[in-house]
Design a protein around this motif. Structure first.
Motif, PDB file in Angstrom:
ATOM      1  N   SER A  18      36.456  21.907-125.405  1.00  0.00           N
ATOM      2  CA  SER A  18      35.376  20.917-125.465  1.00  0.00           C
ATOM      3  C   SER A  18      35.935  19.531-125.771  1.00  0.00           C
ATOM      4  CB  SER A  18      34.357  21.310-126.540  1.00  0.00           C
ATOM      5  OG  SER A  18      34.906  21.076-127.821  1.00  0.00           O
ATOM      6  N   THR A  19      35.044  18.552-125.720  1.00  0.00           N
ATOM      7  CA  THR A  19      35.427  17.175-126.064  1.00  0.00           C
ATOM      8  C   THR A  19      35.059  16.835-127.513  1.00  0.00           C
ATOM      9  OG1 THR A  19      33.333  16.333-125.224  1.00  0.00           O
ATOM     10  CG2 THR A  19      35.195  16.380-123.678  1.00  0.00           C
ATOM     11  N   ASP A  20      34.491  17.798-128.232  1.00  0.00           N
ATOM     12  CA  ASP A  20      34.025  17.566-129.605  1.00  0.00           C
ATOM     13  C   ASP A  20      35.132  17.091-130.543  1.00  0.00           C
ATOM     14  OD1 ASP A  20      31.648  18.497-128.638  1.00  0.00           O
ATOM     15  OD2 ASP A  20      31.726  20.430-129.681  1.00  0.00           O
ATOM     16  N   GLU A  21      36.342  17.546-130.336  1.00  0.00           N
ATOM     17  CA  GLU A  21      37.465  17.245-131.235  1.00  0.00           C
ATOM     18  C   GLU A  21      38.383  16.152-130.700  1.00  0.00           C
ATOM     19  OE1 GLU A  21      37.763  18.458-134.161  1.00  0.00           O
ATOM     20  OE2 GLU A  21      36.665  20.331-134.200  1.00  0.00           O
ATOM     21  N   ASP A  22      38.019  15.498-129.605  1.00  0.00           N
ATOM     22  CA  ASP A  22      38.915  14.525-128.965  1.00  0.00           C
ATOM     23  C   ASP A  22      39.366  13.417-129.912  1.00  0.00           C
ATOM     24  OD1 ASP A  22      38.697  16.014-126.677  1.00  0.00           O
ATOM     25  OD2 ASP A  22      37.833  14.415-125.440  1.00  0.00           O
ATOM     26  N   ALA A  23      38.472  12.865-130.695  1.00  0.00           N
ATOM     27  CA  ALA A  23      38.832  11.772-131.600  1.00  0.00           C
ATOM     28  C   ALA A  23      39.823  12.253-132.656  1.00  0.00           C
ATOM     29  CB  ALA A  23      37.590  11.192-132.267  1.00  0.00           C
ATOM     30  N   PHE A  24      39.596  13.428-133.200  1.00  0.00           N
ATOM     31  CA  PHE A  24      40.506  13.932-134.227  1.00  0.00           C
ATOM     32  C   PHE A  24      41.866  14.283-133.629  1.00  0.00           C
ATOM     33  CE2 PHE A  24      42.538  16.931-137.020  1.00  0.00           C
ATOM     34  CZ  PHE A  24      42.459  16.255-138.221  1.00  0.00           C
ATOM     35  N   ILE A  25      41.872  14.890-132.448  1.00  0.00           N
ATOM     36  CA  ILE A  25      43.139  15.237-131.803  1.00  0.00           C
ATOM     37  C   ILE A  25      43.928  13.972-131.474  1.00  0.00           C
ATOM     38  CG2 ILE A  25      44.197  16.301-129.760  1.00  0.00           C
ATOM     39  CD1 ILE A  25      41.767  18.273-129.775  1.00  0.00           C
ATOM     40  N   THR A  26      43.244  12.948-130.990  1.00  0.00           N
ATOM     41  CA  THR A  26      43.912  11.671-130.714  1.00  0.00           C
ATOM     42  C   THR A  26      44.521  11.103-131.989  1.00  0.00           C
ATOM     43  OG1 THR A  26      42.443  11.219-128.848  1.00  0.00           O
ATOM     44  CG2 THR A  26      43.561   9.323-129.838  1.00  0.00           C
ATOM     45  N   SER A  27      43.795  11.186-133.080  1.00  0.00           N
ATOM     46  CA  SER A  27      44.305  10.730-134.367  1.00  0.00           C
ATOM     47  C   SER A  27      45.526  11.547-134.794  1.00  0.00           C
ATOM     48  CB  SER A  27      43.206  10.825-135.420  1.00  0.00           C
ATOM     49  OG  SER A  27      43.701  10.527-136.692  1.00  0.00           O
ATOM     50  N   ALA A  28      45.496  12.854-134.570  1.00  0.00           N
ATOM     51  CA  ALA A  28      46.634  13.718-134.921  1.00  0.00           C
ATOM     52  C   ALA A  28      47.857  13.361-134.081  1.00  0.00           C
ATOM     53  CB  ALA A  28      46.258  15.180-134.737  1.00  0.00           C
ATOM     54  N   ILE A  29      47.661  13.001-132.821  1.00  0.00           N
ATOM     55  CA  ILE A  29      48.772  12.581-131.954  1.00  0.00           C
ATOM     56  C   ILE A  29      49.414  11.312-132.510  1.00  0.00           C
ATOM     57  CG2 ILE A  29      49.352  11.663-129.662  1.00  0.00           C
ATOM     58  CD1 ILE A  29      47.126  13.545-128.552  1.00  0.00           C
ATOM     59  N   VAL A  30      48.589  10.340-132.865  1.00  0.00           N
ATOM     60  CA  VAL A  30      49.100   9.076-133.417  1.00  0.00           C
ATOM     61  C   VAL A  30      49.821   9.333-134.738  1.00  0.00           C
ATOM     62  CG1 VAL A  30      48.417   6.820-134.342  1.00  0.00           C
ATOM     63  CG2 VAL A  30      47.391   7.665-132.214  1.00  0.00           C
ATOM     64  N   ASP A  31      49.251  10.173-135.591  1.00  0.00           N
ATOM     65  CA  ASP A  31      49.888  10.502-136.873  1.00  0.00           C
ATOM     66  C   ASP A  31      51.236  11.190-136.661  1.00  0.00           C
ATOM     67  OD1 ASP A  31      47.732   9.433-138.209  1.00  0.00           O
ATOM     68  OD2 ASP A  31      46.852  11.372-138.754  1.00  0.00           O
ATOM     69  N   ALA A  32      51.301  12.119-135.713  1.00  0.00           N
ATOM     70  CA  ALA A  32      52.551  12.837-135.436  1.00  0.00           C
ATOM     71  C   ALA A  32      53.615  11.869-134.923  1.00  0.00           C
ATOM     72  CB  ALA A  32      52.307  13.953-134.429  1.00  0.00           C
ATOM     73  N   ARG A  33      53.235  10.973-134.014  1.00  0.00           N
ATOM     74  CA  ARG A  33      54.191   9.984-133.507  1.00  0.00           C
ATOM     75  C   ARG A  33      54.696   9.109-134.653  1.00  0.00           C
ATOM     76  NH1 ARG A  33      53.280   4.898-132.700  1.00  0.00           N
ATOM     77  NH2 ARG A  33      51.099   5.146-132.118  1.00  0.00           N
ATOM     78  N   GLY A  34      53.785   8.646-135.497  1.00  0.00           N
ATOM     79  CA  GLY A  34      54.172   7.819-136.629  1.00  0.00           C
ATOM     80  C   GLY A  34      55.104   8.535-137.583  1.00  0.00           C
ATOM     81  N   TRP A  35      54.835   9.809-137.833  1.00  0.00           N
ATOM     82  CA  TRP A  35      55.692  10.591-138.725  1.00  0.00           C
ATOM     83  C   TRP A  35      57.094  10.669-138.144  1.00  0.00           C
ATOM     84  CZ3 TRP A  35      59.004  14.575-138.929  1.00  0.00           C
ATOM     85  CH2 TRP A  35      59.306  15.102-140.188  1.00  0.00           C
ATOM     86  N   ILE A  36      57.199  10.975-136.863  1.00  0.00           N
ATOM     87  CA  ILE A  36      58.516  11.091-136.219  1.00  0.00           C
ATOM     88  C   ILE A  36      59.241   9.746-136.236  1.00  0.00           C
ATOM     89  CG2 ILE A  36      59.672  11.471-133.996  1.00  0.00           C
ATOM     90  CD1 ILE A  36      57.590  13.732-133.521  1.00  0.00           C
ATOM     91  N   GLU A  37      58.528   8.665-135.931  1.00  0.00           N
ATOM     92  CA  GLU A  37      59.153   7.344-135.945  1.00  0.00           C
ATOM     93  C   GLU A  37      59.651   6.984-137.342  1.00  0.00           C
ATOM     94  OE1 GLU A  37      56.982   5.168-132.164  1.00  0.00           O
ATOM     95  OE2 GLU A  37      56.195   4.778-134.173  1.00  0.00           O
ATOM     96  N   ASN A  38      58.860   7.266-138.365  1.00  0.00           N
ATOM     97  CA  ASN A  38      59.272   6.983-139.739  1.00  0.00           C
ATOM     98  C   ASN A  38      60.475   7.825-140.150  1.00  0.00           C
ATOM     99  OD1 ASN A  38      57.364   4.987-140.232  1.00  0.00           O
ATOM    100  ND2 ASN A  38      55.878   6.435-141.037  1.00  0.00           N
ATOM    101  N   TYR A  39      60.511   9.070-139.734  1.00  0.00           N
ATOM    102  CA  TYR A  39      61.581   9.976-140.129  1.00  0.00           C
ATOM    103  C   TYR A  39      62.891   9.665-139.411  1.00  0.00           C
ATOM    104  CZ  TYR A  39      64.110  14.232-141.266  1.00  0.00           C
ATOM    105  OH  TYR A  39      65.063  15.113-141.715  1.00  0.00           O
ATOM    106  N   THR A  40      62.807   9.355-138.115  1.00  0.00           N
ATOM    107  CA  THR A  40      64.019   9.200-137.313  1.00  0.00           C
ATOM    108  C   THR A  40      64.451   7.749-137.091  1.00  0.00           C
ATOM    109  OG1 THR A  40      62.840   9.101-135.197  1.00  0.00           O
ATOM    110  CG2 THR A  40      63.487  11.299-136.017  1.00  0.00           C
ATOM    111  N   GLY A  41      63.523   6.813-137.160  1.00  0.00           N
ATOM    112  CA  GLY A  41      63.830   5.434-136.791  1.00  0.00           C
ATOM    113  C   GLY A  41      63.749   5.196-135.295  1.00  0.00           C
ATOM    114  N   LEU A  42      63.459   6.235-134.535  1.00  0.00           N
ATOM    115  CA  LEU A  42      63.272   6.080-133.092  1.00  0.00           C
ATOM    116  C   LEU A  42      61.872   5.548-132.828  1.00  0.00           C
ATOM    117  CD1 LEU A  42      64.781   9.473-131.878  1.00  0.00           C
ATOM    118  CD2 LEU A  42      65.848   7.218-131.704  1.00  0.00           C
ATOM    119  N   VAL A  43      61.736   4.691-131.838  1.00  0.00           N
ATOM    120  CA  VAL A  43      60.429   4.168-131.441  1.00  0.00           C
ATOM    121  C   VAL A  43      60.034   4.926-130.178  1.00  0.00           C
ATOM    122  CG1 VAL A  43      59.130   2.119-130.776  1.00  0.00           C
ATOM    123  CG2 VAL A  43      60.993   1.926-132.441  1.00  0.00           C
TER     124      VAL A  43
END
Length: 174
Positions: A18-43
């Motif tokens: 469904s599309t019910d969770e789209d906003a939360f999943i999008t937020s989780a994607i952004v959070d995961a990218r940010g976590w990886i960038e903070n941990y590795t220094g890779l952009v």
């Protein structure tokens, strides 16, 4: 700016129809990218980045870098100066990146150097080509954040998994 993992890919991974969770999943994607960038220094996504250096000649922690767009500092009179591109050489092809010059100008005491650059992987495919482990860690983080919205044990386990996969990409400071 396209995220390394699309909403559709994340929903397939999570088995969400469904599309019910789209906003939360999008937020989780952004959070995961940010976590990886903070941990590795890779952009992971191409964008403008400003890095503040304590002095000329210091290594840049940002990588990958597509271009150095400006190098600014305050001279001994307190005037902001933008270095001309011909006044320095940017070694950005490998990590760590750095700027070199025949001689650096004198900066105001306590001043810093700002390097404005275009950094990050150009496409999600470029991230995957660089290392499938980045994408695997990102998928696991998205799933962990989705399943454990309060940041409990599942999210912590996902972050530990990501640390194990990405440890070789981390820029260690001594």
């Amino acid at each position: 700016m396209a995220e390394p993992i699309s909403l559709e890919d994340a929903k397939r991974q999570l088995r969400v129809l469904s599309t019910d969770e789209d906003a939360f999943i999008t937020s989780a994607i952004v959070d995961a990218r940010g976590w990886i960038e903070n941990y590795t220094g890779l952009v992971l996504t191409r964008r403008e980045v400003v890095e503040v250096l304590p002095c000329f000649g210091a290594q840049l922690s940002t990588w990958p870098i597509a271009s150095i767009d400006a190098v600014t500092y305050y001279d001994t009179d307190g005037q902001e100066v933008v270095l001309q591109e011909a006044e320095y050489f940017a070694q950005i092809a490998r990590r760590p990146a750095y700027l070199t010059a025949g001689g650096w100008p004198t900066v105001r005491d306590g001043s810093t150097i700002e390097v404005t650059m275009t950094a990050g992987f150009a496409t999600p495919d470029a991230v995957s080509a660089f290392s499938p482990n980045l994408m695997r860690a990102m998928r696991v983080l998205v799933a962990g954040y989705f399943r454990d919205r309060e940041g409990g044990k599942v999210a912590q386990d996902a972050e530990e998994f990501a640390k194990a996969r990405l440890r070789n990409f981390r820029r260690w400071r001594v």
